[in-house]
Design an enzyme around this catalytic site. Structure first.
Site, mmCIF file in Angstrom:
data_model
loop_
_atom_site.group_PDB
_atom_site.id
_atom_site.type_symbol
_atom_site.label_atom_id
_atom_site.label_comp_id
_atom_site.label_asym_id
_atom_site.label_seq_id
_atom_site.Cartn_x
_atom_site.Cartn_y
_atom_site.Cartn_z
ATOM 1 N N ASN A 53 55.872 48.098 35.051
ATOM 2 C CA ASN A 53 55.007 47.943 36.225
ATOM 3 C C ASN A 53 55.901 47.556 37.411
ATOM 4 O O ASN A 53 56.360 46.429 37.501
ATOM 5 C CB ASN A 53 53.966 46.853 35.930
ATOM 6 C CG ASN A 53 53.064 46.576 37.113
ATOM 7 O OD1 ASN A 53 53.182 47.197 38.175
ATOM 8 N ND2 ASN A 53 52.161 45.633 36.935
ATOM 9 N N ARG A 67 52.634 51.884 34.870
ATOM 10 C CA ARG A 67 51.460 51.633 35.694
ATOM 11 C C ARG A 67 51.663 52.378 37.019
ATOM 12 O O ARG A 67 52.698 52.230 37.667
ATOM 13 C CB ARG A 67 51.327 50.142 35.981
ATOM 14 C CG ARG A 67 50.165 49.874 36.888
ATOM 15 C CD ARG A 67 50.216 48.500 37.479
ATOM 16 N NE ARG A 67 49.025 48.270 38.285
ATOM 17 C CZ ARG A 67 48.953 47.353 39.225
ATOM 18 N NH1 ARG A 67 49.973 46.563 39.457
ATOM 19 N NH2 ARG A 67 47.854 47.192 39.912
ATOM 20 N N HIS A 101 42.320 48.183 39.944
ATOM 21 C CA HIS A 101 42.218 47.315 38.759
ATOM 22 C C HIS A 101 41.498 48.027 37.611
ATOM 23 O O HIS A 101 40.944 47.386 36.713
ATOM 24 C CB HIS A 101 41.411 46.019 39.042
ATOM 25 C CG HIS A 101 42.049 45.080 40.018
ATOM 26 N ND1 HIS A 101 41.305 44.392 40.946
ATOM 27 C CD2 HIS A 101 43.327 44.693 40.186
ATOM 28 C CE1 HIS A 101 42.102 43.622 41.665
ATOM 29 N NE2 HIS A 101 43.347 43.782 41.224
ATOM 30 N N ARG A 127 43.552 38.708 51.384
ATOM 31 C CA ARG A 127 42.903 39.898 51.959
ATOM 32 C C ARG A 127 41.470 39.596 52.362
ATOM 33 O O ARG A 127 40.758 38.879 51.661
ATOM 34 C CB ARG A 127 42.884 41.041 50.933
ATOM 35 C CG ARG A 127 44.251 41.606 50.662
ATOM 36 C CD ARG A 127 44.181 42.662 49.566
ATOM 37 N NE ARG A 127 45.204 42.416 48.573
ATOM 38 C CZ ARG A 127 45.195 42.904 47.349
ATOM 39 N NH1 ARG A 127 44.211 43.666 46.945
ATOM 40 N NH2 ARG A 127 46.175 42.628 46.516
ATOM 41 N N LEU A 135 42.013 33.712 38.077
ATOM 42 C CA LEU A 135 40.942 32.790 38.427
ATOM 43 C C LEU A 135 39.748 32.924 37.462
ATOM 44 O O LEU A 135 39.195 31.925 37.004
ATOM 45 C CB LEU A 135 40.523 33.138 39.859
ATOM 46 C CG LEU A 135 39.596 32.272 40.632
ATOM 47 C CD1 LEU A 135 40.168 30.892 40.837
ATOM 48 C CD2 LEU A 135 39.355 32.927 41.995
ATOM 49 N N GLU A 152 46.397 44.414 30.702
ATOM 50 C CA GLU A 152 46.643 45.755 31.221
ATOM 51 C C GLU A 152 47.806 46.425 30.499
ATOM 52 O O GLU A 152 47.800 47.629 30.275
ATOM 53 C CB GLU A 152 46.916 45.673 32.734
ATOM 54 C CG GLU A 152 45.654 45.350 33.519
ATOM 55 C CD GLU A 152 45.912 44.757 34.885
ATOM 56 O OE1 GLU A 152 46.324 43.578 34.956
ATOM 57 O OE2 GLU A 152 45.700 45.451 35.893
HETATM 58 P P1 ADP Z 1 47.499 38.851 40.662
HETATM 59 O O1 ADP Z 1 47.831 39.560 39.372
HETATM 60 O O2 ADP Z 1 46.462 39.539 41.495
HETATM 61 O O3 ADP Z 1 48.669 38.382 41.446
HETATM 62 P P2 ADP Z 1 46.461 36.771 38.906
HETATM 63 O O4 ADP Z 1 45.439 37.493 38.114
HETATM 64 O O5 ADP Z 1 47.717 36.352 38.245
HETATM 65 O O6 ADP Z 1 46.761 37.512 40.267
HETATM 66 O O7 ADP Z 1 45.746 35.479 39.513
HETATM 67 C C1 ADP Z 1 46.454 34.600 40.299
HETATM 68 C C2 ADP Z 1 45.517 33.557 40.869
HETATM 69 O O8 ADP Z 1 44.775 32.944 39.807
HETATM 70 C C3 ADP Z 1 46.304 32.453 41.515
HETATM 71 O O9 ADP Z 1 46.471 32.709 42.873
HETATM 72 C C4 ADP Z 1 45.436 31.256 41.298
HETATM 73 O O10 ADP Z 1 44.722 31.052 42.479
HETATM 74 C C5 ADP Z 1 44.464 31.619 40.211
HETATM 75 N N1 ADP Z 1 44.605 30.681 39.077
HETATM 76 C C6 ADP Z 1 45.454 30.739 38.055
HETATM 77 N N2 ADP Z 1 45.286 29.678 37.217
HETATM 78 C C7 ADP Z 1 44.293 28.941 37.749
HETATM 79 C C8 ADP Z 1 43.632 27.725 37.384
HETATM 80 N N3 ADP Z 1 43.987 27.051 36.299
HETATM 81 N N4 ADP Z 1 42.652 27.272 38.186
HETATM 82 C C9 ADP Z 1 42.286 27.938 39.291
HETATM 83 N N5 ADP Z 1 42.871 29.087 39.686
HETATM 84 C C10 ADP Z 1 43.841 29.581 38.944
#
Ligand code: ADP
Length: 396
Positions: free
Chosen positions: A7, A91, A180, A241, A332, A384
């Site tokens: 990826n 990917r 996604h 965003r 999240l 993924e």
């Molecule tokens: P991406 O792949 O889009 O970069 P992720 O799926 O890894 O994002 O998600 C990242 C986000 O998940 C972080 O910015 C954070 O805000 C949120 N996150 C991760 N762990 C926690 C947690 N324990 N509590 C709240 N938010 C979390």
């Protein structure tokens, strides 16, 4: 059969080597800061300590060479030789309208992916660089492209056509594509397995809530709508965003703030979302912490985020004439009980009843709704890479 999943981002290369006989990850890692100072590979072989390899990496090819060497290294490697890599799954972010499924990569596919650069100028070029690097370093290994847009290709015209002059769709391909897709597909399928029901008999709303966030409505196993559009900017409020805004705001702020096209793009993609509202961070953990300490704008950012997700769930339940399951996934969605509870709040009228105790989980596949909830609410960590590896295995 061992499959290498790749990826590539503009300055990064994430990888996983998966043994498909048992779907176990043999090694995974991340090469970052490609093309800039301080480039390094963090490599983690299964069952061993991670290693960090610091070396200049002028481009993705050099990065991949270092990754391949790490994979066959006698100390921290996972395989004895490169011959043990049987296929590579890539990917690819944008497949336009050409790809409703994963495909084996050949000359025609490469040209089609290049045609989509216009639609994803930030994402497709690094994806292409990754494919080309693999082609050079492993010329005889078959490769498969797995597209973020593919799963959403089942959307009906009424969901993907924008209310703009139709010629813009015909001339420039301006329509909604959605992103996604690999994640939405994976968690929807897992949900049907967990609920012991055929996906074809379910109405599912999947919420991929990470830094980038999107919701998909899946009826009869097919996506009928999703919140992201021509680009991953549409839909929910995200880390940085804006998601949905009045389109007139764009020209208005360009005028008021003296912004050019690049400036406007940057503002909407990098400075907006929960970062823009809170002024604290794009990371929800920081925002949750600030909100707890009484920061009003941090609390407002969380409220706006929750409202948006709830609004989409309501809209999608209306579009499908009901909903059987809501799935939460990504950073999240998997890790924040507060967000899940907030999103489900007030949705009891459509049969969504979250169980506060069961919901107190992080990163675990489980049902978090009350036993008598009409709608099942599930937490499913996304995967993924496994999805990409499975498609690759199927095609080679
Ligand atoms: P991406 O792949 O889009 O970069 P992720 O799926 O890894 O994002 O998600 C990242 C986000 O998940 C972080 O910015 C954070 O805000 C949120 N996150 C991760 N762990 C926690 C947690 N324990 N509590 C709240 N938010 C979390």
């Amino acid at each position: 059969m061992n499959i290498l999943v790749i990826n590539c981002g503009s300055s990064s290369l994430k990888y996983q080597l998966i043994d498909m006989s048992n779907e176990e990850v043999l090694a995974k890692g991340l090469s970052e800061r490609i093309g800039i100072e301080g480039s390094r590979v963090k490599h983690k072989p299964a069952g061993k300590e991670a290693v960090v390899i610091e070396k200049p990496m002028e481009d993705h090819k050099v990065a991949l060479e270092i990754v391949l060497n790490a994979l066959v290294d006698p100390n921290h490697g996972a395989i004895k030789s490169m011959d043990e890599i049987n296929a590579v799954g890539h990917r690819v972010v944008h497949g336009g309208e050409k790809f409703a499924n994963s495909v084996k990569i050949d000359e025609d596919v490469m040209n089609a992916v290049k045609d989509c650069i216009e639609l994803a100028p930030l994402h497709n070029p690094p994806n292409i660089m990754g494919i080309e690097a693999c082609k050079e370093l492993m010329p005889n290994v078959p490769m498969v492209g797995v597209f973020d847009t593919a799963f959403h290709q089942t959307m009906p015209e009424s969901s993907y056509i924008y209310p703009l002059p139709y010629e813009l769709y015909e001339k420039h391909g301006i329509r909604r594509y959605g992103f996604h897709g690999t994640s939405h597909k994976y968690v929807a399928n897992r949900a049907s397995e967990m609920l012991n029901k055929d996906l074809k008999d379910l109405k599912v709303i999947t919420c991929h809530l990470g830094n980038g966030a999107s919701v998909a409505a899946i009826d009869n196993g097919k996506v009928i709508d999703t919140s992201m559009g021509l680009t991953p900017l549409e839909g929910l409020a995200m880390g940085t965003r804006s998601g949905d805004i009045d389109p007139a705001i764009v020209t208005f702020i360009m005028d008021k703030e003296g912004l050019d096209i690049d400036g406007a793009n940057k503002l909407l993609n990098k400075k907006s979302g929960v970062l823009g509202i809170s002024g604290v961070s794009s990371d929800f953990r920081d925002i949750e912490e600030a909100a707890e300490k009484g920061n009003k704008r941090a609390k407002l950012a969380l409220d706006v985020f929750g409202n948006r997700v709830r609004k989409y769930i309501g809209a999608y339940a209306a579009m499908m004439g009901g909903v059987d399951a809501i799935v939460f996934t990504a950073g999240l969605g998997e890790n924040s009980p507060e967000t899940r509870e907030d999103v489900c709040k007030g949705l009891e009228f459509i049969g969504i009843e979250i169980d506060t105790e069961k919901n107190n989980v992080r990163g675990k596949e489980t049902v978090v709704s009350k036993d008598n909830s009409k709608v099942e609410v599930l937490v499913i960590p996304t995967n993924e890479e496994l999805m990409i590896a499975r498609d690759t295995k199927k095609l080679v």
